[in-house]
Design a protein around this motif. Sequence first.
Motif, PDB file in Angstrom:
ATOM      1  N   ARG A   1       0.817  -1.209   0.000  1.00  0.00           N
ATOM      2  CA  ARG A   1       0.000   0.000   0.000  1.00  0.00           C
ATOM      3  C   ARG A   1       0.854   1.263   0.000  1.00  0.00           C
ATOM      4  N   THR A   2       1.998   1.225   0.649  1.00  0.00           N
ATOM      5  CA  THR A   2       2.885   2.384   0.668  1.00  0.00           C
ATOM      6  C   THR A   2       4.148   2.036  -0.114  1.00  0.00           C
ATOM      7  N   VAL A   3       4.504   2.895  -1.057  1.00  0.00           N
ATOM      8  CA  VAL A   3       5.612   2.613  -1.983  1.00  0.00           C
ATOM      9  C   VAL A   3       6.512   3.837  -2.079  1.00  0.00           C
ATOM     10  N   VAL A   4       7.814   3.626  -1.990  1.00  0.00           N
ATOM     11  CA  VAL A   4       8.774   4.686  -2.280  1.00  0.00           C
ATOM     12  C   VAL A   4       9.330   4.441  -3.678  1.00  0.00           C
TER      13      VAL A   4
ATOM     14  N   VAL B   1       2.176   6.716  -2.695  1.00  0.00           N
ATOM     15  CA  VAL B   1       3.533   6.753  -3.232  1.00  0.00           C
ATOM     16  C   VAL B   1       4.279   7.981  -2.708  1.00  0.00           C
ATOM     17  N   THR B   2       5.509   7.773  -2.327  1.00  0.00           N
ATOM     18  CA  THR B   2       6.430   8.862  -2.014  1.00  0.00           C
ATOM     19  C   THR B   2       7.557   8.801  -3.040  1.00  0.00           C
ATOM     20  N   ALA B   3       7.766   9.888  -3.753  1.00  0.00           N
ATOM     21  CA  ALA B   3       8.774   9.924  -4.813  1.00  0.00           C
ATOM     22  C   ALA B   3      10.064  10.547  -4.293  1.00  0.00           C
TER      23      ALA B   3
ATOM     24  N   PHE C   1       8.196   1.783   4.508  1.00  0.00           N
ATOM     25  CA  PHE C   1       7.416   1.547   3.288  1.00  0.00           C
ATOM     26  C   PHE C   1       7.160   0.053   3.096  1.00  0.00           C
ATOM     27  N   ASP C   2       5.993  -0.241   2.528  1.00  0.00           N
ATOM     28  CA  ASP C   2       5.678  -1.632   2.202  1.00  0.00           C
ATOM     29  C   ASP C   2       6.534  -2.153   1.060  1.00  0.00           C
ATOM     30  N   ALA C   3       6.888  -1.287   0.124  1.00  0.00           N
ATOM     31  CA  ALA C   3       7.651  -1.711  -1.051  1.00  0.00           C
ATOM     32  C   ALA C   3       8.430  -0.525  -1.598  1.00  0.00           C
ATOM     33  N   ALA C   4       9.429  -0.837  -2.428  1.00  0.00           N
ATOM     34  CA  ALA C   4      10.211   0.191  -3.115  1.00  0.00           C
ATOM     35  C   ALA C   4      10.267  -0.148  -4.596  1.00  0.00           C
TER      36      ALA C   4
END
Length: 242
Positions: free
Chosen positions: A34-37, A53-55, A88-91
Amino acid sequence: MTAVYDTIGINYAALRQPDPRIAATIANALGAARTVVNVGAGTGSYEPGDREVTAVEPSIEMIRKRPATAAPAVQASADELPFDDKVFDAAMAILTIHHWPDKAKGLRELRRVTRGPIILLTFDPAQRPWLTDYLPELAALDERNMPRLDAYADWLGPVRIEPVPVPHDCTDGFLYAYWRRPEAYLDARIRSGSSSFWSIGGLDAGLSRLADDLASGEWDRRYGHLRAMDQYDAGYRLVIAD
C-alpha cells in the motif's frame, strides 16, 4: 544538489510516457503493498495511482516537470534516503540505477527503508540489441553503467529476475524502445529522450550508416523479421527482491 537530468530532461516528460503494459508488470510485482517509495522517480512514470507513493528524485528540473496529480516528491539521492527504517511496504526504482553514483549503497538504502519487496526495472548489459551494431558505444556504455544481473543478489539477497518484453508500439521512449521503428533513431528529438545519447559522442558515422541501410533496404535484409514481431526481448529485466 545537481543531477544529470537537470541538463538533459528537456523533452523527457513528452517522450517518456509510461507504457501501460510495462506498468501492469510493475504493478503486479508490487503485490499488495500500500505504501511505496519510488527512487529516481523522474516525472512520475509508472507510479501506481491506487497506492500511497512517495517519490525521491535528485533533479529539481525533473521534480518541476511532475504533473500536479503526481505523488509528492522529495529531492534526495538514492544513497541517502531521508526516511526511517522499514517505513514503506515496497520500493521501486525504474530505469534509474545506472545513474546512481554508489549503486551498492543506494540498494542498501532501499532495503533499509522497505519492509517488503524491492522492484527494479533495469537492463542486462550482456544483451546486444541491433542498435549496438551501428552504435557500439552504446554497448560500452551499458557495460560501464549497468550492473551485471548477478550483482543484485550480492546487494539485496535472493532475487527473481524476469524479462520485460518491449511492445512494438511502446509509448515510453527509453533507449531500445524503437526496436521495430528504426527510423526513429534518426530523429534528434527522439534521441533526446534517452540519457544514453547524451552520454556518448561520435554518433554521426553510425547514424549515417543506419540511414544508408534503411534507404538501401540493407536494414530490412538483416533485421526485417523484427517488423513482424509484436514484442521483443531487448534486454530489459525486472529484478524482484522479496
